[in-house]
Design a protein around this motif. Sequence first.
Motif, PDB file in Angstrom:
ATOM      1  N   SER A 140       0.824  -1.216   0.000  1.00 61.80           N
ATOM      2  CA  SER A 140       0.000   0.000   0.000  1.00 61.80           C
ATOM      3  C   SER A 140       0.856   1.264   0.000  1.00 61.80           C
ATOM      4  O   SER A 140       0.400   2.324  -0.427  1.00 61.80           O
ATOM      5  CB  SER A 140      -0.911   0.012   1.220  1.00 61.80           C
ATOM      6  OG  SER A 140      -0.133  -0.042   2.395  1.00 61.80           O
ATOM      7  N   THR A 141       2.114   1.152   0.461  1.00 65.61           N
ATOM      8  CA  THR A 141       2.976   2.340   0.420  1.00 65.61           C
ATOM      9  C   THR A 141       3.225   2.747  -1.032  1.00 65.61           C
ATOM     10  O   THR A 141       3.325   3.922  -1.348  1.00 65.61           O
ATOM     11  CB  THR A 141       4.336   2.092   1.118  1.00 65.61           C
ATOM     12  OG1 THR A 141       4.997   1.030   0.454  1.00 65.61           O
ATOM     13  CG2 THR A 141       4.162   1.766   2.586  1.00 65.61           C
ATOM     14  N   VAL A 142       3.273   1.747  -1.901  1.00 64.24           N
ATOM     15  CA  VAL A 142       3.437   2.020  -3.332  1.00 64.24           C
ATOM     16  C   VAL A 142       2.130   2.554  -3.907  1.00 64.24           C
ATOM     17  O   VAL A 142       2.102   3.558  -4.620  1.00 64.24           O
ATOM     18  CB  VAL A 142       3.888   0.734  -4.068  1.00 64.24           C
ATOM     19  CG1 VAL A 142       3.854   0.931  -5.579  1.00 64.24           C
ATOM     20  CG2 VAL A 142       5.261   0.327  -3.604  1.00 64.24           C
ATOM     21  N   LEU A 143       1.038   1.867  -3.567  1.00 66.96           N
ATOM     22  CA  LEU A 143      -0.273   2.263  -4.104  1.00 66.96           C
ATOM     23  C   LEU A 143      -0.549   3.738  -3.814  1.00 66.96           C
ATOM     24  O   LEU A 143      -1.024   4.475  -4.670  1.00 66.96           O
ATOM     25  CB  LEU A 143      -1.372   1.379  -3.489  1.00 66.96           C
ATOM     26  CG  LEU A 143      -2.801   1.716  -3.883  1.00 66.96           C
ATOM     27  CD1 LEU A 143      -3.026   1.440  -5.362  1.00 66.96           C
ATOM     28  CD2 LEU A 143      -3.803   0.893  -3.060  1.00 66.96           C
TER      29      LEU A 143
ATOM     30  N   ALA B 250       6.028 -10.690  -5.292  1.00 65.74           N
ATOM     31  CA  ALA B 250       6.309  -9.765  -6.391  1.00 65.74           C
ATOM     32  C   ALA B 250       6.627 -10.470  -7.720  1.00 65.74           C
ATOM     33  O   ALA B 250       6.074 -10.080  -8.761  1.00 65.74           O
ATOM     34  CB  ALA B 250       7.432  -8.821  -5.998  1.00 65.74           C
ATOM     35  N   PRO B 251       7.489 -11.502  -7.734  1.00 60.91           N
ATOM     36  CA  PRO B 251       7.802 -12.113  -9.037  1.00 60.91           C
ATOM     37  C   PRO B 251       6.562 -12.700  -9.712  1.00 60.91           C
ATOM     38  O   PRO B 251       6.415 -12.595 -10.929  1.00 60.91           O
ATOM     39  CB  PRO B 251       8.802 -13.218  -8.675  1.00 60.91           C
ATOM     40  CG  PRO B 251       9.367 -12.827  -7.359  1.00 60.91           C
ATOM     41  CD  PRO B 251       8.286 -12.092  -6.646  1.00 60.91           C
ATOM     42  N   THR B 252       5.667 -13.312  -8.937  1.00 65.06           N
ATOM     43  CA  THR B 252       4.486 -13.945  -9.553  1.00 65.06           C
ATOM     44  C   THR B 252       3.531 -12.890 -10.081  1.00 65.06           C
ATOM     45  O   THR B 252       2.975 -13.031 -11.173  1.00 65.06           O
ATOM     46  CB  THR B 252       3.776 -14.864  -8.537  1.00 65.06           C
ATOM     47  OG1 THR B 252       4.746 -15.548  -7.764  1.00 65.06           O
ATOM     48  CG2 THR B 252       2.894 -15.867  -9.224  1.00 65.06           C
ATOM     49  N   VAL B 253       3.317 -11.824  -9.288  1.00 67.84           N
ATOM     50  CA  VAL B 253       2.440 -10.752  -9.765  1.00 67.84           C
ATOM     51  C   VAL B 253       3.043 -10.138 -11.029  1.00 67.84           C
ATOM     52  O   VAL B 253       2.352  -9.908 -12.027  1.00 67.84           O
ATOM     53  CB  VAL B 253       2.247  -9.673  -8.668  1.00 67.84           C
ATOM     54  CG1 VAL B 253       1.502  -8.467  -9.219  1.00 67.84           C
ATOM     55  CG2 VAL B 253       1.493 -10.253  -7.481  1.00 67.84           C
TER      56      VAL B 253
ATOM     57  N   GLY C 141      -0.015  -1.342  -6.688  1.00 66.57           N
ATOM     58  CA  GLY C 141       0.352  -1.664  -5.310  1.00 66.57           C
ATOM     59  C   GLY C 141      -0.797  -2.395  -4.654  1.00 66.57           C
ATOM     60  O   GLY C 141      -1.952  -2.020  -4.818  1.00 66.57           O
ATOM     61  N   ILE C 142      -0.479  -3.474  -3.953  1.00 62.73           N
ATOM     62  CA  ILE C 142      -1.526  -4.295  -3.326  1.00 62.73           C
ATOM     63  C   ILE C 142      -1.316  -4.265  -1.815  1.00 62.73           C
ATOM     64  O   ILE C 142      -0.203  -4.525  -1.337  1.00 62.73           O
ATOM     65  CB  ILE C 142      -1.469  -5.750  -3.839  1.00 62.73           C
ATOM     66  CG1 ILE C 142      -1.779  -5.777  -5.340  1.00 62.73           C
ATOM     67  CG2 ILE C 142      -2.446  -6.629  -3.081  1.00 62.73           C
ATOM     68  CD1 ILE C 142      -1.593  -7.134  -5.988  1.00 62.73           C
TER      69      ILE C 142
ATOM     70  N   GLY D 123      -2.801 -12.826   2.871  1.00 64.00           N
ATOM     71  CA  GLY D 123      -2.931 -11.431   2.486  1.00 64.00           C
ATOM     72  C   GLY D 123      -3.589 -11.252   1.135  1.00 64.00           C
ATOM     73  O   GLY D 123      -3.933 -12.206   0.430  1.00 64.00           O
ATOM     74  N   ALA D 124      -3.738  -9.962   0.800  1.00 68.35           N
ATOM     75  CA  ALA D 124      -4.414  -9.615  -0.442  1.00 68.35           C
ATOM     76  C   ALA D 124      -3.673 -10.165  -1.656  1.00 68.35           C
ATOM     77  O   ALA D 124      -4.299 -10.582  -2.638  1.00 68.35           O
ATOM     78  CB  ALA D 124      -4.534  -8.104  -0.533  1.00 68.35           C
ATOM     79  N   ALA D 125      -2.331 -10.178  -1.592  1.00 64.20           N
ATOM     80  CA  ALA D 125      -1.564 -10.631  -2.755  1.00 64.20           C
ATOM     81  C   ALA D 125      -1.839 -12.105  -3.037  1.00 64.20           C
ATOM     82  O   ALA D 125      -2.029 -12.509  -4.192  1.00 64.20           O
ATOM     83  CB  ALA D 125      -0.079 -10.411  -2.516  1.00 64.20           C
TER      84      ALA D 125
END
Lengths: 473, 351
Positions: free
Chosen positions: B84-87, B122-125, B113-114, B154-156
């Motif tokens: 969320s810091t990225v979002l 991260a790699p899979t997303v 950002g999720i 989590g959301a990811a």
Amino acid sequence: MNITTLTFAGFVLATLVLFYLVPARWQNPVLLAASLFFLVTWSWTFALIAVILTAFNFTMGLLLARGGRFKRLLLWVGIGTNAAALGSLKYGDTLIQNLALGASPDTLGTTFLTLKLLVPIGISYYVLQGISYLIDVSRGTLEPTRRAVDFGVYMIYFARVVSGPIERAGRFLGQLKRPRRVDRHVVSEAGALITVGLFRKLVIADPLFRILPEDAFAHASSLTGPEMALALLGFVFALYNDFAGYTEMVRGVGKLFGIELTRNFAYPLFSRNFNEFWNRWHISLSHWLRDYVYYPVSRWLLRRFHNPRNVLNLAVPALATMLVSAAWHDARLGVLLWGGINAGYLVVERVRAVWWGSNPPDKQPLALQRAKAGVTFGLAALAGVPFLAGVTHLRPAYGSLLHWGTLGKPDLRILILVTVTLGLDWIQSRGEDERVFLSWPMPAKAAVFALAILAIVIATRADVGAPFIYQAF
Amino acid sequence: MGDAQPGVRLDLSGMSARLVLAAASMLLAVMAALEIAGRVPSIQTQFLAPSIGSADRHVEIQVAYLDAYSERHGAPNCYFLGSSTVLRGISPSAFEDAMRQGGIDGLHCYNLGIQGMNALYAPTVAQALIEYSHPRLILYGADTAHVDPPTGHGAAQKALDSPWFQYYLGDRSPESVAVAWLRSYRYLLMLNRFFQPHFTDWWHESEKFDFKLDEQGHVHSRPADRTNPIIFESRNDDSQGAASSRFTPLQSNIDAIVQLAALPGPQQVVVGSMPLHPSYFANQPNNIQAYDRAKEKLESVTQANGLLYIPEPPREMLYDDLWLNRLHLNAVGADVFGRYLGEHVSRAKAP
């Protein structure tokens, strides 16, 4: 192999292909082999138990037909063995597991359903068929079959072995002996029944079970009156759609093999009294109980107390029948109480009819008929509380039904699914046929079919594995 | 088996498929109407974002916005990934502007950002997004999540379990295909959701997601929420957050970030260190050094693996008014930080 899955559809298709490819004399063996295979997909043990009981009843039928002075004894040995098998495998299993796991056997919750699914699949149904076969042969109203394969199909035919309908040997074996034709009309009827059945199960019953408040009856005091009433309504409608949907599906599958299975439901929600209700709800069980419990008890009492108005003649047959029905469902106290309350309803109706007379419901004003249907359904639902809640939670459950001071948060989705059910039943009852849609004009028929398929796809996505509730009985 | 069996005869003469064909035509008509309606911008902005079959509602909305963006501007060729810091902390338009001024044109960036996304995912997303639109640039924003173990709920994880992500990860089941290609099916999935338990929670999650899609396909945080944070307030009880973090970088998380460089495709991968408000460590002063060491380790490892690493901006750049709370920048802060990142990336001539 759950019958709402694509695996089952593939299995039926493969069996159909084989069934119609082989010569006529091999068709019933194909059905028997498919039925055994179907049972094996649940468990080898289940299949073995079914084979043993089938062989036992077949042999007993032949022995009973010989007559002789041990006929009565043989009949009781036959009935006793079937009843003992059912009792030990159904209730013994539950008792042992409840003791082992420390689970409360008192509520119709997840624990109950999970545990009860370990009971040999269909045993409650084919044992009753075995008993009725032996009684009919013993009475001389039925010739025992000498075709072991036919008898095997009668007992464990895959399309009905899971949860019935409970067939009578005379009707079922008679069909196997007759030449039958499956034409396009039969295929259409089968398609209609399967579609309506899938709709009831996957679009109404499963979502209802999912959205009903968890442990509503175990924690009834936390619910307001409207919430509890809606939960009760939801449970009753979920059970109804689950079982009626199952029956419609298996009747449809049966038609594809040229076998007419007994109808189990005839719009019970519109019943105007309890006598009518039990002739419309789980019909094959009700009629079994009527023929093998109610009538024999009635006749036995009449021989002793000749006056039909005698209170024993009026009360005991209904009480015995409903208690046997309750015990067949489960041995829990709450279920027995459910049977007792329903017996009470029937006795009151019977006393009133015998002592004061009553008009047949059809001859009464329509508004009165509808009011009576509402009252009958309401009382039937209230009688279901001990069945669902068990005796431990009975007081809080009934107590919360009386708390109408606050609205709470009643789930309106339940009302939507209840309305859909009532609409479906109303359409079917108006046409006096579950397959009434087939008589509609093509655009309407196609629209209903399209809507049903769309609803089924959306409701299920990939999750169609929920078992039928009546498998557990 | 002594007697001959009469048997069953199958006679399908006169059977027609008219009913099935008529029903199929009606179904197609309904689906086509829904498909068209689902692609109309005013419907996309006025109605709830459709479902992609995920258990996390925010991700569903983000994917709906991503598709809406793709329809208006073409599929993004640049993604921001992280938590969320990225979002909340990187403005795509500010980043694009800075890149353009730095001589790199044609970037269409999308912030995915999720909430709570751990580096492990991260790699899979990223792999799914590479399959979705073959981006030129992937910017991963590293924050405290690169030192935390994943929760697994989590959301990811929920996002990756959804048919939409599964489709772009190679699953070709009917549902994955339907979700990836048919907007109509996604709207119908909302009906399915309606009859699931906890529907009201799902509904409230939709309302709580404080980013909105405009008719041009751009995503904005709602102005009212810039000063009134709703979603992450309880999670950002900072002293609790800092105390629960060990600030020792997990090797598995570092490896996952490095794996981004090994993903197939020509895309450039950039790792940016996400800023934290200084008061984040107010109750845990010893953790400042630990966190700094964690960042240094990440920097050295990423650079050793050929990834561009962008450190946090100087503290005075992100003054207090640019923060929503101690972990998240507000919309203005996102502009400032987005520009900062764009300038650094363009200076490095990537991509």
